[in-house]
Design an enzyme around this catalytic site. Structure first.
Site, PDB file in Angstrom:
ATOM      1  N   LYS A 288       1.981  -3.664   6.823  1.00  0.00           N
ATOM      2  CA  LYS A 288       2.412  -3.807   5.414  1.00  0.00           C
ATOM      3  C   LYS A 288       3.927  -3.620   5.304  1.00  0.00           C
ATOM      4  O   LYS A 288       4.603  -4.336   4.556  1.00  0.00           O
ATOM      5  CB  LYS A 288       1.694  -2.779   4.531  1.00  0.00           C
ATOM      6  CG  LYS A 288       0.205  -2.993   4.392  1.00  0.00           C
ATOM      7  CD  LYS A 288      -0.105  -4.233   3.581  1.00  0.00           C
ATOM      8  CE  LYS A 288      -1.600  -4.446   3.394  1.00  0.00           C
ATOM      9  NZ  LYS A 288      -1.930  -5.764   2.828  1.00  0.00           N
TER      10      LYS A 288
ATOM     11  N   SER B 134       0.839  -1.198   0.000  1.00  0.00           N
ATOM     12  CA  SER B 134       0.000   0.000   0.000  1.00  0.00           C
ATOM     13  C   SER B 134       0.875   1.250   0.000  1.00  0.00           C
ATOM     14  O   SER B 134       1.980   1.249   0.573  1.00  0.00           O
ATOM     15  CB  SER B 134      -0.858  -0.014   1.269  1.00  0.00           C
ATOM     16  OG  SER B 134      -1.478   1.227   1.468  1.00  0.00           O
TER      17      SER B 134
ATOM     18  N   TYR C  34      -1.925  -0.549  10.724  1.00  0.00           N
ATOM     19  CA  TYR C  34      -2.205  -1.180   9.429  1.00  0.00           C
ATOM     20  C   TYR C  34      -1.025  -0.979   8.472  1.00  0.00           C
ATOM     21  O   TYR C  34      -0.505  -1.925   7.889  1.00  0.00           O
ATOM     22  CB  TYR C  34      -3.493  -0.602   8.805  1.00  0.00           C
ATOM     23  CG  TYR C  34      -3.625  -0.944   7.339  1.00  0.00           C
ATOM     24  CD1 TYR C  34      -3.893  -2.239   6.937  1.00  0.00           C
ATOM     25  CD2 TYR C  34      -3.421   0.031   6.347  1.00  0.00           C
ATOM     26  CE1 TYR C  34      -3.974  -2.570   5.588  1.00  0.00           C
ATOM     27  CE2 TYR C  34      -3.502  -0.287   5.005  1.00  0.00           C
ATOM     28  CZ  TYR C  34      -3.776  -1.590   4.635  1.00  0.00           C
ATOM     29  OH  TYR C  34      -3.839  -1.910   3.299  1.00  0.00           O
TER      30      TYR C  34
HETATM   31  P1  NAD Z   1     -11.130  -6.915   1.307  1.00  0.00           P
HETATM   32  O1  NAD Z   1     -11.340  -6.869   2.773  1.00  0.00           O
HETATM   33  O2  NAD Z   1     -12.302  -6.724   0.420  1.00  0.00           O
HETATM   34  O3  NAD Z   1     -10.419  -8.293   0.902  1.00  0.00           O
HETATM   35  C1  NAD Z   1      -9.552  -8.981   1.757  1.00  0.00           C
HETATM   36  C2  NAD Z   1     -10.001 -10.426   1.802  1.00  0.00           C
HETATM   37  O4  NAD Z   1      -9.108 -11.150   2.654  1.00  0.00           O
HETATM   38  C3  NAD Z   1     -11.411 -10.581   2.386  1.00  0.00           C
HETATM   39  O5  NAD Z   1     -12.176 -11.380   1.511  1.00  0.00           O
HETATM   40  C4  NAD Z   1     -11.187 -11.266   3.717  1.00  0.00           C
HETATM   41  O6  NAD Z   1     -12.258 -12.123   4.056  1.00  0.00           O
HETATM   42  C5  NAD Z   1      -9.881 -12.026   3.468  1.00  0.00           C
HETATM   43  N1  NAD Z   1      -9.088 -12.300   4.665  1.00  0.00           N
HETATM   44  C6  NAD Z   1      -8.697 -11.430   5.624  1.00  0.00           C
HETATM   45  N2  NAD Z   1      -7.938 -12.058   6.543  1.00  0.00           N
HETATM   46  C7  NAD Z   1      -7.844 -13.362   6.148  1.00  0.00           C
HETATM   47  C8  NAD Z   1      -7.193 -14.498   6.681  1.00  0.00           C
HETATM   48  N3  NAD Z   1      -6.510 -14.452   7.827  1.00  0.00           N
HETATM   49  N4  NAD Z   1      -7.303 -15.675   6.014  1.00  0.00           N
HETATM   50  C9  NAD Z   1      -8.016 -15.752   4.871  1.00  0.00           C
HETATM   51  N5  NAD Z   1      -8.649 -14.703   4.322  1.00  0.00           N
HETATM   52  C10 NAD Z   1      -8.561 -13.519   4.959  1.00  0.00           C
HETATM   53  O7  NAD Z   1      -9.988  -5.863   0.965  1.00  0.00           O
HETATM   54  P2  NAD Z   1      -9.466  -5.340  -0.448  1.00  0.00           P
HETATM   55  O8  NAD Z   1      -9.816  -3.903  -0.561  1.00  0.00           O
HETATM   56  O9  NAD Z   1      -9.862  -6.277  -1.521  1.00  0.00           O
HETATM   57  O10 NAD Z   1      -7.891  -5.401  -0.193  1.00  0.00           O
HETATM   58  C11 NAD Z   1      -7.110  -6.513  -0.597  1.00  0.00           C
HETATM   59  C12 NAD Z   1      -5.690  -6.290  -0.145  1.00  0.00           C
HETATM   60  O11 NAD Z   1      -5.191  -5.087  -0.713  1.00  0.00           O
HETATM   61  C13 NAD Z   1      -5.527  -6.148   1.364  1.00  0.00           C
HETATM   62  O12 NAD Z   1      -4.341  -6.809   1.750  1.00  0.00           O
HETATM   63  C14 NAD Z   1      -5.391  -4.651   1.560  1.00  0.00           C
HETATM   64  O13 NAD Z   1      -4.640  -4.345   2.709  1.00  0.00           O
HETATM   65  C15 NAD Z   1      -4.665  -4.249   0.293  1.00  0.00           C
HETATM   66  N6  NAD Z   1      -4.887  -2.845  -0.059  1.00  0.00           N
HETATM   67  C16 NAD Z   1      -6.161  -2.386  -0.215  1.00  0.00           C
HETATM   68  C17 NAD Z   1      -6.378  -1.046  -0.531  1.00  0.00           C
HETATM   69  C18 NAD Z   1      -7.772  -0.507  -0.654  1.00  0.00           C
HETATM   70  O14 NAD Z   1      -7.930   0.726  -0.596  1.00  0.00           O
HETATM   71  N7  NAD Z   1      -8.808  -1.311  -0.865  1.00  0.00           N
HETATM   72  C19 NAD Z   1      -5.283  -0.188  -0.714  1.00  0.00           C
HETATM   73  C20 NAD Z   1      -3.986  -0.703  -0.562  1.00  0.00           C
HETATM   74  C21 NAD Z   1      -3.808  -2.043  -0.240  1.00  0.00           C
HETATM   75  C1  WQD Z   2      -9.565   9.955   0.374  1.00  0.00           C
HETATM   76  C2  WQD Z   2      -9.768  11.459   0.556  1.00  0.00           C
HETATM   77  C3  WQD Z   2     -10.074  12.095   2.856  1.00  0.00           C
HETATM   78  C4  WQD Z   2     -13.849   9.969   3.437  1.00  0.00           C
HETATM   79  C5  WQD Z   2      -7.099   5.018   2.849  1.00  0.00           C
HETATM   80  C6  WQD Z   2      -6.115   4.297   3.711  1.00  0.00           C
HETATM   81  C7  WQD Z   2      -5.017   3.724   2.895  1.00  0.00           C
HETATM   82  C8  WQD Z   2      -5.518   2.909   1.700  1.00  0.00           C
HETATM   83  C9  WQD Z   2      -6.648   3.542   0.986  1.00  0.00           C
HETATM   84  C10 WQD Z   2      -5.222   0.560   2.141  1.00  0.00           C
HETATM   85  C11 WQD Z   2      -9.014  12.027   1.764  1.00  0.00           C
HETATM   86  C12 WQD Z   2     -11.326  12.363   2.074  1.00  0.00           C
HETATM   87  C13 WQD Z   2     -12.686  10.483   2.898  1.00  0.00           C
HETATM   88  C14 WQD Z   2     -14.912  10.851   3.772  1.00  0.00           C
HETATM   89  C15 WQD Z   2     -13.587  12.691   2.986  1.00  0.00           C
HETATM   90  N1  WQD Z   2      -5.970   1.616   2.086  1.00  0.00           N
HETATM   91  N2  WQD Z   2     -12.563  11.826   2.677  1.00  0.00           N
HETATM   92  N3  WQD Z   2     -14.730  12.184   3.524  1.00  0.00           N
HETATM   93  O1  WQD Z   2      -7.255   8.120   3.358  1.00  0.00           O
HETATM   94  O2  WQD Z   2      -6.225   8.235   1.042  1.00  0.00           O
HETATM   95  O3  WQD Z   2      -6.450   6.073   2.169  1.00  0.00           O
HETATM   96  O4  WQD Z   2      -7.608   4.078   1.887  1.00  0.00           O
HETATM   97  O5  WQD Z   2      -4.058   0.414   2.044  1.00  0.00           O
HETATM   98  O6  WQD Z   2      -4.266   2.953   3.758  1.00  0.00           O
HETATM   99  O7  WQD Z   2      -5.593   5.210   4.647  1.00  0.00           O
HETATM  100  O8  WQD Z   2      -8.477   7.192   1.339  1.00  0.00           O
HETATM  101  O9  WQD Z   2     -10.828   7.173   0.594  1.00  0.00           O
HETATM  102  O10 WQD Z   2     -10.340   7.333   3.067  1.00  0.00           O
HETATM  103  O11 WQD Z   2      -9.833   9.286   1.598  1.00  0.00           O
HETATM  104  O12 WQD Z   2     -13.472  13.902   2.801  1.00  0.00           O
HETATM  105  O13 WQD Z   2     -15.963  10.432   4.283  1.00  0.00           O
HETATM  106  O14 WQD Z   2     -11.163  11.691   0.835  1.00  0.00           O
HETATM  107  O15 WQD Z   2      -9.835  13.092   3.804  1.00  0.00           O
HETATM  108  O16 WQD Z   2      -8.600  13.319   1.405  1.00  0.00           O
HETATM  109  P1  WQD Z   2      -7.063   7.512   2.045  1.00  0.00           P
HETATM  110  P2  WQD Z   2      -9.945   7.673   1.676  1.00  0.00           P
END
Ligand code: NAD
Ligand code: WQD
Length: 349
Positions: A155, A127, A151
């Site tokens: 990572k 991330s 979190y």
């Molecule tokens: P999500 O929660 O929709 O998907 C994660 C999946 O992992 C879920 O289906 C959950 O049930 C499963 N899971 C969690 N812990 C588990 C375990 N111990 N064993 C088996 N399954 C497990 O999340 P997502 O948005 O699809 O994110 C996927 C990955 O990408 C995550 O690792 C997240 O940290 C990373 N990521 C997401 C974002 C984002 O904004 N969505 C941004 C950066 C990184």
């Molecule tokens: C985006 C922008 C907020 C909600 C987060 C995690 C990051 C990553 C992705 C996994 C910001 C603004 C948001 C709301 C708002 N996940 N906002 N009102 O904070 O960039 O990242 O998700 O790895 O770890 O921190 O994403 O979508 O929460 O916010 O004004 O109700 O929207 O302040 O500027 P962010 P976000």
């Protein structure tokens, strides 16, 4: 070992389900391991409807070493894409041990099982959160790391473990070294163009785009815009939003790169997956209103703790080494989010 088979941890989740679609459509066989802690099996049924292809599913926790060992023996994958993890920043501050146990310990078990099964190609969901906060807004992969919440630190720890694992290959002169891609996602949004799969957050969304969509459909009353006094072009926070389908295509490019010179002799490399440009919160709201014809009720609220003013990727390395760049624009991201939200107002039921 089946060279064409990819084991996807967390494959029932938001990004994982989109990855399964792209993998199946690209001709890979897919096995999913998910404990359904934050997802529903319906997502995988939809994946199979979209693609007309089937996949194997195991409801298991990646921390269950025996279960994983058995799955690897049955499926014989050549590659793992590791999405499984917990991802809510606020929750990670309240329950840090839960996050370290699930994300860090879970990954340790996974790579142990992979090593024992001699499966040494891994694409990991990292991330942009791993980067330290600074006056620099546009991150390159060599920017110093310094996550500011449990979190993000989970990572970073996983990245460290995987880098150490790869470095050990050089010392041990391993015959089959690890090939590891650490993909640092910026802000994934959007949904598959069919509207059949998408993001289905539990409870009230933390992230901007699902919140906007739920206000527009009437599930939530009003969006709070967290701060309009940032040093940005309109005062609201700027982020690098990336369409989830573009994002998962980057994973397939990484798997392809494992067979190229870039990973010859083994390597562990980080790549930013982002568009390389950012949009403000108000620009997101305005585009949403323009594309969907719905109005988004919002108010300006105080800044949210821990938020940066601006954050976006320098995605040049992914272009150069993975031949990957985003193809979809903000209008596509908004239209696809809305299509999913409209067709599934209550998410997967
Ligand atoms: P999500 O929660 O929709 O998907 C994660 C999946 O992992 C879920 O289906 C959950 O049930 C499963 N899971 C969690 N812990 C588990 C375990 N111990 N064993 C088996 N399954 C497990 O999340 P997502 O948005 O699809 O994110 C996927 C990955 O990408 C995550 O690792 C997240 O940290 C990373 N990521 C997401 C974002 C984002 O904004 N969505 C941004 C950066 C990184
Ligand atoms: C985006 C922008 C907020 C909600 C987060 C995690 C990051 C990553 C992705 C996994 C910001 C603004 C948001 C709301 C708002 N996940 N906002 N009102 O904070 O960039 O990242 O998700 O790895 O770890 O921190 O994403 O979508 O929460 O916010 O004004 O109700 O929207 O302040 O500027 P962010 P976000």
């Amino acid at each position: 070992m089946n060279k064409n088979k990819v084991l996807v941890t967390g494959g029932a989740g938001y990004i994982g389900s989109h990855a399964c679609v792209e993998l199946l459509q690209a001709g890979y066989q897919v096995a999913v391991v998910d404990n359904l802690a934050n997802s529903k099996l319906e997502s995988l049924s939809r994946v199979q409807q979209i693609t007309g292809k089937s996949l194997s599913f195991y409801q298991a926790d990646i921390r269950d070493k025996q279960a994983l060992t058995d799955i690897f023996a049955t499926e014989s994958p050549s590659t793992v894409i590791h999405f499984a993890g917990l991802k809510a920043v606020g929750e990670s501050c309240e329950q840090p041990l839960t996050y370290y146990r699930n994300n860090v310990y879970g990954t340790l078990i996974l790579v142990e099982v992979m090593a024992e099964a001699n499966v040494k190609q891994l694409v990991f969901s990292s991330s942009a959160t791993v980067y330290g906060q600074s006056s620099c807004n546009q991150y390159t992969e060599d920017f110093p790391l310094g996550a500011i919440n449990p979190y993000g630190r989970s990572k970073t720890m996983i990245e460290d473990i995987l880098r150490d694992l790869s470095a050990a290959d050089k010392i041990n002169q391993t015959e089959f070294p690890w090939k590891i891609a650490l993909l640092r996602y910026f802000n994934p949004i959007g949904a598959h163009e069919s509207g059949m799969i998408g993001e289905d957050p539990n409870g009230i969304p933390n992230n901007l785009m699902p919140y906007v969509a739920q206000v527009a459909i009437g599930r939530l009353a009003q969006l709070s815009v967290y701060g309009d006094d940032y040093p940005t072009r309109d005062g609201t926070g700027i982020r690098d939003y990336i369409h989830v389908v573009d994002l998962v295509k980057g994973h397939i490019k990484a798997i392809e790169a494992f067979n190229s010179q870039k990973f010859e002799g083994g390597a562990c490399k980080a790549y930013n997956l982002g568009a390389g440009k950012g949009y403000s919160v108000l620009e997101i709201i305005n585009t949403f209103e323009k594309v969907t014809g719905r109005s988004v009720n919002y108010k300006i609220s105080p800044r949210r703790a821990g938020d940066l003013a601006e954050c976006f990727a320098n995605p040049e390395l992914a272009l150069k080494e993975l031949d990957w760049k985003v193809e979809k624009n903000l209008e596509d991201m908004v239209a696809d989010t809305w299509n999913w939200q409209n067709k599934n107002p209550d998410g997967y039921i």
